[in-house]
Design a protein around this motif. Structure first.
Motif, PDB file in Angstrom:
ATOM      1  N   UNK A   1      38.219  44.049  41.602  1.00 21.68           N
ATOM      2  CA  UNK A   1      37.946  44.124  40.167  1.00 21.68           C
ATOM      3  C   UNK A   1      37.237  45.437  39.824  1.00 21.68           C
ATOM      4  N   UNK A   2      36.298  45.845  40.672  1.00 22.83           N
ATOM      5  CA  UNK A   2      35.606  47.115  40.450  1.00 22.83           C
ATOM      6  C   UNK A   2      36.572  48.293  40.569  1.00 22.83           C
ATOM      7  N   UNK A   3      37.500  48.212  41.530  1.00 23.21           N
ATOM      8  CA  UNK A   3      38.513  49.260  41.663  1.00 23.21           C
ATOM      9  C   UNK A   3      39.366  49.321  40.396  1.00 23.21           C
ATOM     10  N   UNK A   4      39.694  48.158  39.840  1.00 20.46           N
ATOM     11  CA  UNK A   4      40.454  48.114  38.588  1.00 20.46           C
ATOM     12  C   UNK A   4      39.681  48.812  37.474  1.00 20.46           C
ATOM     13  N   UNK A   5      38.380  48.515  37.398  1.00 18.67           N
ATOM     14  CA  UNK A   5      37.547  49.148  36.380  1.00 18.67           C
ATOM     15  C   UNK A   5      37.512  50.659  36.515  1.00 18.67           C
TER      16      UNK A   5
ATOM     17  N   UNK B   1      31.652  43.458  38.586  1.00 11.77           N
ATOM     18  CA  UNK B   1      32.881  42.682  38.421  1.00 11.77           C
ATOM     19  C   UNK B   1      32.758  41.706  37.258  1.00 11.77           C
ATOM     20  N   UNK B   2      31.605  41.075  37.146  1.00 12.38           N
ATOM     21  CA  UNK B   2      31.406  40.127  36.039  1.00 12.38           C
ATOM     22  C   UNK B   2      31.514  40.830  34.683  1.00 12.38           C
ATOM     23  N   UNK B   3      30.981  42.036  34.593  1.00 14.83           N
ATOM     24  CA  UNK B   3      31.051  42.791  33.336  1.00 14.83           C
ATOM     25  C   UNK B   3      32.485  43.219  33.023  1.00 14.83           C
ATOM     26  N   UNK B   4      33.228  43.602  34.051  1.00 13.69           N
ATOM     27  CA  UNK B   4      34.608  44.041  33.851  1.00 13.69           C
ATOM     28  C   UNK B   4      35.476  42.868  33.399  1.00 13.69           C
ATOM     29  N   UNK B   5      35.282  41.704  34.018  1.00 14.51           N
ATOM     30  CA  UNK B   5      36.032  40.514  33.607  1.00 14.51           C
ATOM     31  C   UNK B   5      35.759  40.198  32.137  1.00 14.51           C
ATOM     32  N   UNK B   6      34.528  40.462  31.707  1.00 17.36           N
ATOM     33  CA  UNK B   6      34.138  40.195  30.318  1.00 17.36           C
ATOM     34  C   UNK B   6      34.671  41.255  29.353  1.00 17.36           C
TER      35      UNK B   6
ATOM     36  N   UNK C   1      36.509  32.338  30.701  1.00 20.34           N
ATOM     37  CA  UNK C   1      36.017  33.597  31.246  1.00 20.34           C
ATOM     38  C   UNK C   1      37.166  34.578  31.481  1.00 20.34           C
ATOM     39  N   UNK C   2      38.351  34.050  31.808  1.00 23.52           N
ATOM     40  CA  UNK C   2      39.507  34.896  32.079  1.00 23.52           C
ATOM     41  C   UNK C   2      40.211  35.301  30.782  1.00 23.52           C
ATOM     42  N   UNK C   3      40.176  34.408  29.800  1.00 21.25           N
ATOM     43  CA  UNK C   3      40.845  34.677  28.523  1.00 21.25           C
ATOM     44  C   UNK C   3      40.294  35.923  27.852  1.00 21.25           C
ATOM     45  N   UNK C   4      39.026  36.212  28.067  1.00 16.69           N
ATOM     46  CA  UNK C   4      38.392  37.372  27.433  1.00 16.69           C
ATOM     47  C   UNK C   4      39.163  38.649  27.752  1.00 16.69           C
ATOM     48  N   UNK C   5      39.601  38.796  28.988  1.00 18.22           N
ATOM     49  CA  UNK C   5      40.366  39.981  29.389  1.00 18.22           C
ATOM     50  C   UNK C   5      41.856  39.749  29.197  1.00 18.22           C
ATOM     51  N   UNK C   6      42.344  38.599  29.616  1.00 19.18           N
ATOM     52  CA  UNK C   6      43.794  38.368  29.653  1.00 19.18           C
ATOM     53  C   UNK C   6      44.431  38.315  28.268  1.00 19.18           C
ATOM     54  N   UNK C   7      43.757  37.653  27.308  1.00 15.11           N
ATOM     55  CA  UNK C   7      44.379  37.450  26.005  1.00 15.11           C
ATOM     56  C   UNK C   7      44.624  38.768  25.279  1.00 15.11           C
ATOM     57  N   UNK C   8      43.656  39.641  25.336  1.00 17.78           N
ATOM     58  CA  UNK C   8      43.806  40.943  24.672  1.00 17.78           C
ATOM     59  C   UNK C   8      44.970  41.726  25.266  1.00 17.78           C
TER      60      UNK C   8
ATOM     61  N   UNK D   1      25.412  44.485  43.668  1.00 13.79           N
ATOM     62  CA  UNK D   1      25.708  45.426  42.582  1.00 13.79           C
ATOM     63  C   UNK D   1      27.170  45.327  42.165  1.00 13.79           C
ATOM     64  N   UNK D   2      28.078  45.261  43.143  1.00 15.71           N
ATOM     65  CA  UNK D   2      29.506  45.169  42.840  1.00 15.71           C
ATOM     66  C   UNK D   2      29.829  43.835  42.166  1.00 15.71           C
ATOM     67  N   UNK D   3      29.194  42.755  42.603  1.00 18.10           N
ATOM     68  CA  UNK D   3      29.407  41.446  41.963  1.00 18.10           C
ATOM     69  C   UNK D   3      29.034  41.504  40.483  1.00 18.10           C
TER      70      UNK D   3
END
Length: 228
Positions: free
Chosen positions: A86-90, A46-51, A162-169, A41-43
């Motif tokens: 990542x989930x903690x970040x979310x 995390x994928x959704x948060x990275x996106x 995959x990282x640019x989606x979060x990082x660039x913004x 569930x956490x995995x």
């Protein structure tokens, strides 16, 4: 004592041992099944948060409980440490959005702890440095010193869609304070998203935090088109 009796005796002993080991394996699997379910569930989270997605306000309590369960199980793999951080970040982001100050402070503290585990497992992960950048800003507010974490993320993963989606913004929102080399990386990442077909994400970035630097972004897109 006859040989036949000895054979029968050791056969019974071996059969009992096999059954005991089988029962132990079953009990071990049953005991760990909830933990495996929580990890999966956490995995996924995390994928959704990275996106770039955010938790719903109603999810805060249940997600926090799942993370506490994993912590109690003493998770240890690098992959789990990464997903938990990542989930903690979310959760910290969601709490900040909702104005839940006490929860935000608690999640930030737990994020720092999770990031510490992650650092020991995978210090070369570019996402770790991006999360460290966000964590530092959460704790102390934005400082120019924190840009070293963003720069490290770009250095370790300059072309990670995959990282640019979060990082660039995030980077474009701070474009006015970026040093020239980091500003170039940010623009290059933006044009790379367009070249990779991530049109809706690039458009959201342009119309959102990128609107104040739209001339630079659109000019870079034109140059990219000419080069290709």
């Amino acid at each position: 004592m006859s040989t036949t009796w000895l054979i029968r005796y050791w056969s019974v002993v071996i059969l009992l041992l096999i059954r005991l080991l089988g029962a132990a394996a079953i009990m071990w699997s049953v005991a760990l099944l909830p933990t495996f379910w929580h990890q999966e569930r956490i995995d996924q989270m995390a994928r959704h948060i990275i996106a770039g997605e955010r938790f719903q306000a109603s999810d805060r309590a249940s997600v926090s409980a799942t993370l506490d369960t994993l912590a109690a199980a003493n998770y240890g793999s690098a992959a789990i440490s990464r997903s938990v951080a990542i989930a903690r970040l979310g959760l910290a982001e969601r709490s900040l959005d909702d104005g839940a100050t006490d929860e935000f402070r608690n999640h930030t503290s737990l994020l720092r702890e999770a990031a510490g585990r992650w650092a020991s497992d995978a210090p070369a992960d570019p996402l770790f440095w991006l999360v460290s950048f966000s964590l530092s800003n959460f704790q102390d507010g934005f400082e120019f010193e924190h840009l070293k974490y963003l720069a490290m993320s770009y250095a370790l993963g300059p072309r990670e869609g995959w990282l640019a989606i979060r990082r660039n913004r995030l980077a474009i929102a701070l474009f006015s304070v970026l040093p020239p080399d980091l500003a170039r990386e940010t623009i290059s990442e933006f044009t790379g998203m367009v070249d990779s077909g991530l049109y809706s994400i690039a458009a959201d970035t342009l119309l959102g935090p990128g609107w104040t630097v739209r001339d630079k972004l659109l000019s870079a897109l034109k140059e990219s088109r000419r080069a290709n």
